[in-house]
Design a protein around this motif. Structure first.
Motif, PDB file in Angstrom:
ATOM      1  N   ARG A 116       0.858  -1.189   0.000  1.00 30.50           N
ATOM      2  CA  ARG A 116       0.000   0.000   0.000  1.00 30.50           C
ATOM      3  C   ARG A 116       0.892   1.236   0.000  1.00 30.50           C
ATOM      4  O   ARG A 116       2.108   1.141   0.169  1.00 30.50           O
ATOM      5  N   HIS A 117       0.275   2.393  -0.188  1.00 34.25           N
ATOM      6  CA  HIS A 117       1.027   3.636  -0.105  1.00 34.25           C
ATOM      7  C   HIS A 117       1.205   4.065   1.352  1.00 34.25           C
ATOM      8  O   HIS A 117       0.334   3.817   2.208  1.00 34.25           O
ATOM      9  N   LEU A 118       2.327   4.684   1.627  1.00 34.39           N
ATOM     10  CA  LEU A 118       2.475   5.383   2.897  1.00 34.39           C
ATOM     11  C   LEU A 118       1.496   6.548   2.956  1.00 34.39           C
ATOM     12  O   LEU A 118       0.969   6.989   1.939  1.00 34.39           O
ATOM     13  N   THR A 119       1.281   7.070   4.149  1.00 35.52           N
ATOM     14  CA  THR A 119       0.370   8.207   4.305  1.00 35.52           C
ATOM     15  C   THR A 119       1.118   9.400   4.892  1.00 35.52           C
ATOM     16  O   THR A 119       2.182   9.256   5.513  1.00 35.52           O
ATOM     17  N   ALA A 120       0.539  10.566   4.681  1.00 32.31           N
ATOM     18  CA  ALA A 120       1.122  11.784   5.252  1.00 32.31           C
ATOM     19  C   ALA A 120       1.183  11.686   6.774  1.00 32.31           C
ATOM     20  O   ALA A 120       2.162  12.123   7.402  1.00 32.31           O
ATOM     21  N   SER A 138       9.168   5.421 -10.135  1.00 31.43           N
ATOM     22  CA  SER A 138       8.787   5.669 -11.522  1.00 31.43           C
ATOM     23  C   SER A 138       8.998   7.113 -11.938  1.00 31.43           C
ATOM     24  O   SER A 138       9.017   7.418 -13.140  1.00 31.43           O
ATOM     25  N   GLY A 139       9.111   8.012 -10.956  1.00 26.29           N
ATOM     26  CA  GLY A 139       9.155   9.434 -11.268  1.00 26.29           C
ATOM     27  C   GLY A 139       7.797  10.039 -11.538  1.00 26.29           C
ATOM     28  O   GLY A 139       7.697  11.229 -11.863  1.00 26.29           O
ATOM     29  N   HIS A 140       6.754   9.258 -11.390  1.00 27.05           N
ATOM     30  CA  HIS A 140       5.402   9.746 -11.696  1.00 27.05           C
ATOM     31  C   HIS A 140       4.547   9.953 -10.450  1.00 27.05           C
ATOM     32  O   HIS A 140       3.323  10.060 -10.542  1.00 27.05           O
ATOM     33  N   GLY A 141       5.181  10.006  -9.287  1.00 29.69           N
ATOM     34  CA  GLY A 141       4.432  10.246  -8.078  1.00 29.69           C
ATOM     35  C   GLY A 141       5.364  10.500  -6.910  1.00 29.69           C
ATOM     36  O   GLY A 141       6.586  10.336  -7.008  1.00 29.69           O
ATOM     37  N   CYS A 142       4.804  10.913  -5.801  1.00 38.11           N
ATOM     38  CA  CYS A 142       5.573  11.114  -4.577  1.00 38.11           C
ATOM     39  C   CYS A 142       4.616  11.031  -3.399  1.00 38.11           C
ATOM     40  O   CYS A 142       3.406  11.165  -3.555  1.00 38.11           O
ATOM     41  N   VAL A 143       5.183  10.797  -2.224  1.00 34.23           N
ATOM     42  CA  VAL A 143       4.388  10.865  -1.006  1.00 34.23           C
ATOM     43  C   VAL A 143       5.045  11.910  -0.112  1.00 34.23           C
ATOM     44  O   VAL A 143       6.274  11.971   0.000  1.00 34.23           O
ATOM     45  N   VAL A 144       4.222  12.772   0.483  1.00 31.29           N
ATOM     46  CA  VAL A 144       4.725  13.885   1.277  1.00 31.29           C
ATOM     47  C   VAL A 144       4.004  13.928   2.621  1.00 31.29           C
ATOM     48  O   VAL A 144       2.985  13.270   2.815  1.00 31.29           O
ATOM     49  N   ASN A 145       4.549  14.707   3.538  1.00 31.76           N
ATOM     50  CA  ASN A 145       3.910  14.838   4.844  1.00 31.76           C
ATOM     51  C   ASN A 145       3.002  16.064   4.867  1.00 31.76           C
ATOM     52  O   ASN A 145       2.885  16.821   3.889  1.00 31.76           O
ATOM     53  N   THR A 146       2.358  16.284   6.013  1.00 28.29           N
ATOM     54  CA  THR A 146       1.378  17.368   6.117  1.00 28.29           C
ATOM     55  C   THR A 146       2.016  18.736   5.931  1.00 28.29           C
ATOM     56  O   THR A 146       1.384  19.649   5.382  1.00 28.29           O
ATOM     57  N   ALA A 147       3.265  18.892   6.356  1.00 31.55           N
ATOM     58  CA  ALA A 147       3.935  20.185   6.192  1.00 31.55           C
ATOM     59  C   ALA A 147       4.022  20.590   4.726  1.00 31.55           C
ATOM     60  O   ALA A 147       3.989  21.784   4.403  1.00 31.55           O
ATOM     61  N   VAL A 148       4.115  19.615   3.835  1.00 37.15           N
ATOM     62  CA  VAL A 148       4.128  19.910   2.400  1.00 37.15           C
ATOM     63  C   VAL A 148       2.708  20.124   1.898  1.00 37.15           C
ATOM     64  O   VAL A 148       2.431  21.069   1.144  1.00 37.15           O
ATOM     65  N   LEU A 149       1.784  19.261   2.317  1.00 39.79           N
ATOM     66  CA  LEU A 149       0.393  19.418   1.881  1.00 39.79           C
ATOM     67  C   LEU A 149      -0.155  20.787   2.254  1.00 39.79           C
ATOM     68  O   LEU A 149      -0.942  21.385   1.493  1.00 39.79           O
ATOM     69  N   ASP A 150       0.269  21.306   3.385  1.00 36.78           N
ATOM     70  CA  ASP A 150      -0.227  22.611   3.826  1.00 36.78           C
ATOM     71  C   ASP A 150       0.198  23.743   2.894  1.00 36.78           C
ATOM     72  O   ASP A 150      -0.409  24.820   2.905  1.00 36.78           O
ATOM     73  N   GLN A 151       1.246  23.526   2.105  1.00 38.13           N
ATOM     74  CA  GLN A 151       1.714  24.554   1.180  1.00 38.13           C
ATOM     75  C   GLN A 151       1.094  24.422  -0.206  1.00 38.13           C
ATOM     76  O   GLN A 151       1.338  25.261  -1.079  1.00 38.13           O
ATOM     77  N   LEU A 152       0.311  23.377  -0.407  1.00 39.17           N
ATOM     78  CA  LEU A 152      -0.296  23.122  -1.709  1.00 39.17           C
ATOM     79  C   LEU A 152      -1.754  23.565  -1.712  1.00 39.17           C
ATOM     80  O   LEU A 152      -2.384  23.679  -0.653  1.00 39.17           O
TER      81      LEU A 152
END
Length: 525
Positions: A116-120, A138-152
């Protein structure tokens, strides 16, 4: 007087007019003759190759040099199979960073061995106030934490912190650009790796774009690398279609969008030049974002296109009208439909039979799509090592009917489609010899056969990494064969790929690589 004469070798020239030679003369970086034409000529240096096999330098028609170079110096979680182990590795990388609020980049992320995918939220537990960015293999995705999501943007689509395709691009943009110095050093590291595997020329698969670009002045980093002596092989740069801008050119030019100043395919010199315009139509199989015409086996979706089909078509048509060679990334068969429709429309509007447009990856091509590719004169730029290393997984998610259509070989050749070898380095192993072995065996590492009906001969596979690579990059006048007048770019091998057991081809030693008539790593004076 010759600069160099190479003797006592078996030169597999890939030239049907003189297929095998035993001596080769070099003058000022060019091949000037073979066998008796040079055997009696004086030379500043005579090198006895002690019976080695020599081929034209391999051409890798699809690589990512900066990404490769950066990956080599970035903490990796590749190979870890338990979520707890991944989080421990991330925590160690965070501890080494030591600057609260700083970005911590991790490579090697892959949800498949984890199940499965990791979660923020999981990343938050080990972030210690840092911004975490785990790049998918693959270079076609990434998983980030909440500190990054908050900037998006709040409406940016993601799956508990996993971002794919354009959403990943938005996260990447937060941490860009890299400096030209950083890029030049990364390019140099990757180039040296290529040389060690016999690659003397390559095509960088997309600079300046949202998905794989690193700087708005990325081309300058390649110039800097060359100026600093960090670019020991020849590089052709694909420019991301993101960089096209509306222009008010003369009506007779018929160019709606272009790169600034009208630069296009063909500008540059023997060492560094502008190649194709890179257009992304879909994602990748590993990330399950390649656009299929029917759902993935066991999943309730069929991947995704990068944009609305009409918008993708406009980009492809505009690039064609502006005079570009096009390199259209299309892995899934639905993406290939979009690409073929658009290329047919482009050629209808302005016929350019010599454009040599390319389909990058051509990962799943249905039987009915093969004649269309042939009629359009397209090259299929494939990555055989994808199936060598990921074949079992890809076959499972495609299912029994579609698996034989993946990364074809024989099907392309039998339809007259130019088959071009490449790696997509660093997504997987970049070795041309291991790719050649797969193209002949069609065997994954597990031993299972993936589309055995698509197997080709050793000669055809070597052709894909030499003559066909040169054709795809418009280099055939200077590269691809060991022919008098062409560049003295060649690879010296410890054995003949045509003579050893196929299972040994991938293990043949690369003894030396010559670029411009000089052995790589040796002084130029």
């Amino acid at each position: 007087m010759l600069c160099t004469r190479l003797t006592n070798a078996r030169f597999l020239t890939m030239d049907p007019d003189h297929p095998v030679a035993h001596e080769l003369g070099i003058w000022r970086g060019r091949i000037v003759g073979l066998d008796e034409a040079v055997a009696a000529l004086p030379a500043r240096e005579v090198i006895d190759l002690q019976g080695a096999t020599v081929l034209p330098g391999f051409i890798d028609a699809h690589v990512h040099l900066p990404w490769t170079g950066f990956k080599q110096n970035t903490p990796s979680i590749a190979g870890l199979t338990r979520v707890e182990d991944v989080l421990d590795a991330v925590a160690r990388a965070v501890a080494r960073k030591g600057t609260p609020g700083a970005w911590v980049s991790i490579v090697g992320y892959d949800q498949r061995p984890l199940g499965r995918h990791l979660t923020a939220a999981e990343l938050d537990r080990v972030s210690d106030g840092h911004k975490l960015y785990l790049l998918h293999e693959s270079g076609h995705g990434c998983v980030v934490n909440t500190a990054v999501l908050d900037q998006l943007p709040a409406d940016l689509p993601h799956e508990n912190g996993f971002l794919a395709e354009a959403a990943m691009g938005a996260a990447r943009a937060l941490r860009l650009p890299y400096s030209q110095e950083e890029l030049a050093e990364a390019i140099g590291r990757a180039a040296r790796t290529c040389l060690a595997e016999g690659v003397t020329a390559c095509a960088e698969a997309g600079i300046g774009g949202v998905l794989f670009g690193h700087s708005p002045v990325e081309l300058g980093a390649y110039q800097l690398a060359r100026e600093k002596g960090l670019l020991p092989l020849r590089v052709q740069l694909m420019v991301s279609a993101d960089r096209l801008n509306p222009v008010t050119a003369h009506a007779a030019d018929g160019i709606p969008r272009a790169l600034d100043l009208g630069l296009r395919t063909g500008f540059g010199d023997d060492w560094l030049s502008i190649g194709a315009l890179k257009v992304f139509t879909d994602g990748g199989m590993m990330a399950r974002t390649a656009a299929l015409s029917a759902p993935y086996e066991g999943l309730d979706h069929a991947g995704q296109l990068q944009d609305d089909p009409d918008a993708l078509t406009r980009t492809i048509v505009d690039g064609h009208l502006a005079g570009w060679q096009l390199a259209v990334h299309a892995i899934g068969d639905r993406a290939a439909d979009v690409a073929l429709d658009a290329l047919e429309e482009a050629q209808r509007l302005r016929p350019r039979p010599g454009a040599r447009h390319r389909i990058e990856h051509a990962g799943l091509i249905r039987p009915d799509q093969l004649p269309r590719m042939a009629r359009l004169g397209l090259s299929a730029v494939v990555q055989p090592n994808f199936l060598r290393y990921f074949g079992d997984d890809y076959a499972a998610i495609m299912g029994a009917e579609r698996a034989p259509w993946m990364y074809r070989g024989r099907g392309f050749l039998d339809h007259g489609i130019t088959l071009v070898g490449s790696s997509d380095r660093p997504v997987t192993d970049g070795s041309p010899l291991r790719a050649v072995q797969f193209m002949v065996e069609r065997a994954a590492e597990s031993g299972s056969l993936i589309g055995p009906g698509e197997a080709i001969t050793v000669d055809e596979a070597l052709y894909a990494y030499t003559v066909a690579g040169a054709h795809a990059c418009h280099w055939e006048a200077d590269a691809g064969t060991l022919t008098p007048g062409k560049r003295a770019d060649l690879v010296v091998l410890g054995d003949d790929p045509r003579s050893v057991d196929v299972s040994r081809i991938g293990d043949i030693e690369v003894v030396a690589t010559y670029v411009d008539g000089r052995e790589s790593g040796k002084p130029t004076g």
